[in-house]
Design a protein around this motif. Structure first.
Motif, PDB file in Angstrom:
ATOM      1  N   PRO A  13      12.181  33.062  14.763  1.00 49.08           N
ATOM      2  CA  PRO A  13      12.859  33.119  16.067  1.00 49.08           C
ATOM      3  C   PRO A  13      12.481  31.988  17.006  1.00 49.08           C
ATOM      4  O   PRO A  13      13.323  31.518  17.780  1.00 49.08           O
ATOM      5  N   GLU A  14      11.233  31.522  16.936  1.00 51.81           N
ATOM      6  CA  GLU A  14      10.805  30.466  17.862  1.00 51.81           C
ATOM      7  C   GLU A  14      11.473  29.123  17.573  1.00 51.81           C
ATOM      8  O   GLU A  14      11.421  28.205  18.396  1.00 51.81           O
ATOM      9  N   PRO A  18      14.799  24.787  19.666  1.00 50.77           N
ATOM     10  CA  PRO A  18      15.069  23.414  19.213  1.00 50.77           C
ATOM     11  C   PRO A  18      16.318  23.316  18.345  1.00 50.77           C
ATOM     12  O   PRO A  18      17.034  22.307  18.379  1.00 50.77           O
ATOM     13  N   PHE A  19      16.611  24.342  17.558  1.00 49.68           N
ATOM     14  CA  PHE A  19      17.812  24.375  16.720  1.00 49.68           C
ATOM     15  C   PHE A  19      19.053  24.266  17.597  1.00 49.68           C
ATOM     16  O   PHE A  19      19.948  23.439  17.363  1.00 49.68           O
ATOM     17  N   ALA A  20      19.105  25.088  18.639  1.00 51.77           N
ATOM     18  CA  ALA A  20      20.251  25.079  19.549  1.00 51.77           C
ATOM     19  C   ALA A  20      20.347  23.761  20.295  1.00 51.77           C
ATOM     20  O   ALA A  20      21.433  23.196  20.472  1.00 51.77           O
ATOM     21  N   ILE A  43      21.399  40.013  21.580  1.00 48.83           N
ATOM     22  CA  ILE A  43      21.529  39.732  23.009  1.00 48.83           C
ATOM     23  C   ILE A  43      20.428  38.780  23.464  1.00 48.83           C
ATOM     24  O   ILE A  43      20.683  37.792  24.163  1.00 48.83           O
ATOM     25  N   SER A  44      19.188  39.053  23.052  1.00 53.05           N
ATOM     26  CA  SER A  44      18.094  38.162  23.440  1.00 53.05           C
ATOM     27  C   SER A  44      18.254  36.794  22.778  1.00 53.05           C
ATOM     28  O   SER A  44      17.952  35.756  23.388  1.00 53.05           O
ATOM     29  N   SER A  45      18.746  36.767  21.544  1.00 52.85           N
ATOM     30  CA  SER A  45      18.980  35.481  20.881  1.00 52.85           C
ATOM     31  C   SER A  45      20.075  34.694  21.587  1.00 52.85           C
ATOM     32  O   SER A  45      19.957  33.475  21.786  1.00 52.85           O
ATOM     33  N   ALA A  46      21.151  35.366  21.961  1.00 50.55           N
ATOM     34  CA  ALA A  46      22.238  34.682  22.657  1.00 50.55           C
ATOM     35  C   ALA A  46      21.764  34.138  24.001  1.00 50.55           C
ATOM     36  O   ALA A  46      22.105  33.014  24.385  1.00 50.55           O
ATOM     37  N   ALA A  47      20.978  34.932  24.718  1.00 45.63           N
ATOM     38  CA  ALA A  47      20.468  34.475  26.017  1.00 45.63           C
ATOM     39  C   ALA A  47      19.594  33.236  25.846  1.00 45.63           C
ATOM     40  O   ALA A  47      19.677  32.277  26.635  1.00 45.63           O
ATOM     41  N   THR A  48      18.765  33.232  24.805  1.00 46.72           N
ATOM     42  CA  THR A  48      17.897  32.083  24.543  1.00 46.72           C
ATOM     43  C   THR A  48      18.719  30.848  24.216  1.00 46.72           C
ATOM     44  O   THR A  48      18.474  29.755  24.739  1.00 46.72           O
TER      45      THR A  48
END
Length: 279
Positions: A13-14, A18-20, A43-48
């Motif tokens: 997840p971390e 950088p991927f995005a 949801i938390s992934s999308a927000a990040t």
């Protein structure tokens, strides 16, 4: 025609930030995040991902309706849509039924639950007050205090004929899983039967380079079980850059609006950059 990239669930997840950030500087239009049981929350992934980018549309592909109360889901989506206008796409699906049973969330009627969830979430995002006493969903006079000025599109992540037809009636788009060849996708799109601006998103595994089939063996076997086909029948964007690009083009030609590639391997974004050059 749009090209998206899926952040694979097995990546740490971390590494999403950088991927995005790297994808934000490419010609890719979308970044899709997943929500599979035990991996990460969408949801938390999308927000990040939204916070780490300035241009990409971030898609949720997909959140299971049995795990999400429609009111809470609408609240979360509205918050993201207000913070990042025009950059969110929300996918909702039945959920893998075995997983739903594991957590005590299996619905008596998955089809009714999906219909009632999508219908109520879309109405809430439009700022409406919703009362619904359905077969699976019960809402009594609820509304969003801060509805988004630009509601995000809500898509259904589905496969079966009845669910595809449901998506065509009530959703703004349909998300189709990895492994489907162009000819089957074309037939499924016909089964959706949507009129107007209905987006079709198709996920597909991506690996560019020598030994692609061996590198993709595990993914092919997993997806074959889900699709109930032989592993060699699982369609992938794999092989040389030209072969991978040709497969992506074939999906567009079959009627797919957005092809979302799911790169595998130790350096997933290298496959994306190679594909972009070939396209």
């Amino acid at each position: 025609m749009r090209l998206g990239v899926v952040f694979d669930r097995d990546l740490p997840p971390e590494s999403l930030t950088p991927f995005a950030g790297e994808l934000d500087g490419t010609a890719v239009s979308d970044l899709w995040v997943v929500e599979d049981l035990g991996w990460t929350g969408a949801i938390s992934s999308a927000a990040t991902a939204l916070a780490a980018t300035s241009r990409l549309r971030v898609g949720i592909g997909i959140t299971p309706a049995p795990l999400r109360n429609p009111m809470l889901l609408a609240m979360e989506l509205a918050n993201l849509a207000r913070l990042h206008p025009g950059r969110l796409a929300a996918g909702i699906g039945h959920g893998v039924q075995a997983w739903m049973r594991q957590v005590g969330a299996a619905a008596a009627s998955p089809l009714s639950l999906l219909e009632e969830t999508i219908t109520s979430v879309r109405a809430l995002l439009r700022g409406e007050t919703v009362t619904l006493h359905g077969r699976e969903v019960n809402l009594d006079g609820v509304r969003l205090v801060h509805p988004p000025a630009e509601p995000p599109p809500v898509l259904a992540g589905v496969v079966s004929p009845r669910s595809l037809a449901l998506s065509g009636r009530i959703a703004q788009g349909t998300i189709l899983p990895e492994g489907l060849p162009p000819e089957r996708l074309r037939s499924m799109i016909e089964g959706i039967g949507a009129t107007g601006d209905h987006e079709v998103v198709a996920f597909v595994h991506l690996y560019v380079g020598d030994g692609a089939r061996e590198a993709m063996r595990k993914a092919a076997e997993e997806q074959a079980g889900f699709l109930q086909v032989a592993p060699e029948e699982v369609a992938m964007a794999a092989g040389s850059p030209e072969e991978a690009a040709a497969h992506v083009r074939a999906l567009w030609e079959a009627g797919v609006s957005t092809v979302a590639v799911r790169p595998v391997g130790a350096d997933p974004l290298s496959h994306v950059h190679t594909l972009l050059s070939a396209l």
